[in-house]
Design a protein around this motif. Sequence first.
Motif, PDB file in Angstrom:
ATOM      1  N   GLU A 171      -4.757 -27.484  32.621  1.00 44.60           N
ATOM      2  CA  GLU A 171      -3.338 -27.642  32.959  1.00 44.60           C
ATOM      3  C   GLU A 171      -2.482 -27.599  31.691  1.00 44.60           C
ATOM      4  N   THR A 172      -1.213 -27.167  31.932  1.00 43.01           N
ATOM      5  CA  THR A 172      -0.250 -27.084  30.813  1.00 43.01           C
ATOM      6  C   THR A 172       0.976 -27.936  31.144  1.00 43.01           C
ATOM      7  N   TRP A 173       1.503 -28.609  30.130  1.00 40.26           N
ATOM      8  CA  TRP A 173       2.699 -29.458  30.308  1.00 40.26           C
ATOM      9  C   TRP A 173       3.627 -29.211  29.128  1.00 40.26           C
ATOM     10  N   ILE A 187       7.852 -28.964  23.132  1.00 40.98           N
ATOM     11  CA  ILE A 187       6.490 -29.510  23.040  1.00 40.98           C
ATOM     12  C   ILE A 187       5.676 -28.952  24.198  1.00 40.98           C
ATOM     13  N   GLU A 188       4.566 -28.292  23.894  1.00 39.39           N
ATOM     14  CA  GLU A 188       3.668 -27.776  24.922  1.00 39.39           C
ATOM     15  C   GLU A 188       2.264 -28.363  24.721  1.00 39.39           C
ATOM     16  N   LEU A 189       1.693 -28.914  25.810  1.00 39.42           N
ATOM     17  CA  LEU A 189       0.339 -29.495  25.775  1.00 39.42           C
ATOM     18  C   LEU A 189      -0.560 -28.707  26.726  1.00 39.42           C
ATOM     19  N   VAL A 190      -1.728 -28.270  26.213  1.00 40.51           N
ATOM     20  CA  VAL A 190      -2.723 -27.555  27.039  1.00 40.51           C
ATOM     21  C   VAL A 190      -4.027 -28.392  27.003  1.00 40.51           C
ATOM     22  N   ALA A 233      -9.827 -30.496  28.641  1.00 43.97           N
ATOM     23  CA  ALA A 233     -10.576 -31.345  29.603  1.00 43.97           C
ATOM     24  C   ALA A 233      -9.609 -32.360  30.168  1.00 43.97           C
ATOM     25  N   ASP A 234      -9.981 -33.116  31.161  1.00 48.19           N
ATOM     26  CA  ASP A 234      -9.097 -34.129  31.743  1.00 48.19           C
ATOM     27  C   ASP A 234      -8.736 -35.119  30.644  1.00 48.19           C
ATOM     28  N   VAL A 235      -7.449 -35.405  30.527  1.00 51.26           N
ATOM     29  CA  VAL A 235      -7.006 -36.292  29.463  1.00 51.26           C
ATOM     30  C   VAL A 235      -5.721 -36.993  29.891  1.00 51.26           C
ATOM     31  N   PRO A 240       3.556 -42.140  30.185  1.00 49.23           N
ATOM     32  CA  PRO A 240       2.210 -41.595  30.365  1.00 49.23           C
ATOM     33  C   PRO A 240       2.251 -40.218  31.014  1.00 49.23           C
ATOM     34  N   VAL A 241       1.365 -39.334  30.520  1.00 48.20           N
ATOM     35  CA  VAL A 241       1.233 -37.979  31.082  1.00 48.20           C
ATOM     36  C   VAL A 241      -0.251 -37.715  31.283  1.00 48.20           C
TER      37      VAL A 241
END
Length: 879
Positions: A441-443, A418-421, A424-426, A434-435
Amino acid sequence: MKLHRLVLTNYRGISHREIDFPDHGVVVVSGANEVGKSSMIEALDLLLEAKDRSAKKEVKQVKPTHADVGAEITAEISAGAYRFVYRKRFHKRAETQLTVLAPRREQLSGDEAHDRVRSMLAETVDLELWQAQRVLQSASTAAVDLSGSDALARALDVAAGEAATLSGAEPLLVDRIDEEYARYFTVTGRPTGEWAAATKHLNAADAEVARCAARVAEVDDAVTRHGALTADVAEVAAQRAQAHARLTASRATAEAVATLRRQLAEADVIADAATKSHTASVAALAERRRLRADVEERGTAVVALQTAVAESVEEESTAREVHEAAEVAAEKAREAVATTQARVESARSVVDRLTQRDESDRLAARVAKIDATRRELDRTASELAGITVTDASMRTVEQAVLNVERAAGQAELASARIELVAAADVSVSVAGEPVTLGAGETWAVNTTADTAVELPGVLTVRVVPGTPAAQTQAGLEAAQQALAGALTAAGAEDVDTARALDLRRRELVAARDRLTATLEAVLGDDTVEHLRARLKELLATQPAEDGLFDVTGDSAADPVGARAELAAAVAAHQQAVVDCETHRKVAIVASKRLGDRSTQACVLREKLAAAQGEHATATTRLEAHRAQAADDTLAVAAEADGDAARAAAARAAEVRAELERSAPDAVAAALADATRGADALGRRHDALAEELREVSTQLKVYGTEGRRGSLDAAEAERQHAEREYLRLHRRARAAQLLRTVMARHRDATRSRYVDPFRDQVERLGRIVFGDSFEVEVDSDLRICSRTLAGRTVPYESLSGGAREQLGIVARLAGAVLVAKEDGVPLLIDDALGFTDRDRLVKMGAVFDVVGGDGQVIVLTCDPQRYAAIGGAHHIELVS
């Protein structure tokens, strides 16, 4: 041929083991040493070759020692069109069972089953190739010999463009030529069969002809001897008549000589009697004169003995005085020896006590060191007993760690990512956690379970991994549980603790071994109890105060001075002993001299008394003889007897002279010679007559034997044997020539199909050794040398690892060339032990290239050697 399944029951130390082999590719069977990997190859050979009741050494050696049962072997095998299950039990209740599954079902048992399997294998399997396609521990570096494989030969013929289509029913021409050659010659080229029999028959016929010819020659020789003997008998008869006449004349002359001998004997008797009378009268006169001389001589001897007795008495007195003085000196010397002996014993007592004190000091230090070593050893053993980690449990932990790492890697590869980009701030929620992400930023995260990604109040995304990810996650959890169990069994909280405990245990074991060795070195062949008892004994003999060691009582004893005093006392004692011995010997000599003088005086006195008695006896005897006859009367009688003896001697001399004139010796010699001649001619005549009768009898017997006919028959038989010998000689030499020519052509053919085999070896070898790899292969398909970067090295000069790799490459090349229906499993038993890690990777690539339709079975105690084989099937054996 392919091996599908192998089952061992009660085989050596294996209670039961069943292994299923895939039909294609590489199978890596791994296990610890002595788990029974090599036994699988041995068992398969026994199953296929030995009968269930066999008493061979190889069969006896596999009998289990842990139970009184028979070893069982079962295998499922495919060979050509056949597929069968084959089982044997050896030793107890031996039996053989065969179930043929294809092409049609059959069931056999006992020797019928054994023979059926042998016939199926002979029909469908190249047994030479089956034996050659093995890499065993005992010969992994030996050059492989594939020259005996018919299947490979056919494949190479095809590869060389010289394939021949045979019906399969007719024997090969070479075999027929060899069969014909074998009728006449052995393997070593010596005659055999008909050829040897014909040679033997001809030699026997020659011998028979020679024997019959010798028998005919015996007849001719007997006829010649008969004529010669007849002439000799007539000649000897005439000679014997002449000898008889000469013997009669010699006997008459001998009788006259005998008459003279009798007259001489009578004259000699008369002369002898007169001589004896004269001798007796002369002897009586001589005895009278001897008696007078004896009386005078004995009187002189008595006077001389009286003088000698007086001198001997004086010498005896002098010898007694010398003996008494020597005894006094010897007694003084003995007293000096006793005094010096006491001094030696006193000095030795002081030295012994000082030596015991030194020994007690050394023993005390040795016992103290032993006690200290034992205390340290007990402390080490106590600490070692508190550590529950063992080599076995640590190996289990390390294996579990390796399994967890392997499972984790597999889980990571199979898991969803799972990759999240964030644009905007989220803030989002991932699996309930919570993330927060800033703009840009990428997570990312990997997951093997259902995972929800939620944007509160806006969106929920659910990620569901596939079935492989769930399976790898389950495998990871199982590996982690196994690791936790291994750590619990080892008594450690985590892997680092277990490794630290194992390191500490090894240090303690080394310290324990070192202390044990030190204790054994200090003890030597003694025991602590013996050392303590000896120390106690020495301490008990020591005085309570040090001053008691003083030699003079004024100061402490000096060991050097004590030993010097002992040496001086010993030297003085030895000198006293020498002096005592000297005086003792002088006393002995004096005593002996006194005894000699006393004995001499006694003997002389006895001799004087005896001489006086003998003088009186001789005087009495002379007076008695004179009473019988006076001295003058004896002289007159001797003169008269002398005249009579001389007259009788003159008569005997006259008769002897007449006898000598008649030459009695010549007469006796002539008579003896005539007698010997007559006797010799008589014996020769009788011998010749007897020999003539024997020859006549032999000729009669020879006439009834038909020896000439036997010689003719033997010569005819020899001619027949010679014709048969020449006929077989031509056939044998023709077969020998044909075999030589065919062998030369076969070798030439082999040299042509060496190229396909060499090409295949070089193709596979370049994967391992590089593009410059080349080999030289002889006509027997053996690798002779290897060339790398232009440098050629003989095969035997290569390293063990290189030879082992070339052996496997050559077998794999043969497996590639052999037709699919002729293939056999390639068995590799714990090979590549000499190969470095880089070469192992390249060898894995070779196995991948030839895996294909063939079956390769690898037995190893180190599966990591074959980790580079991509599609290998792994089977792990446990004891």
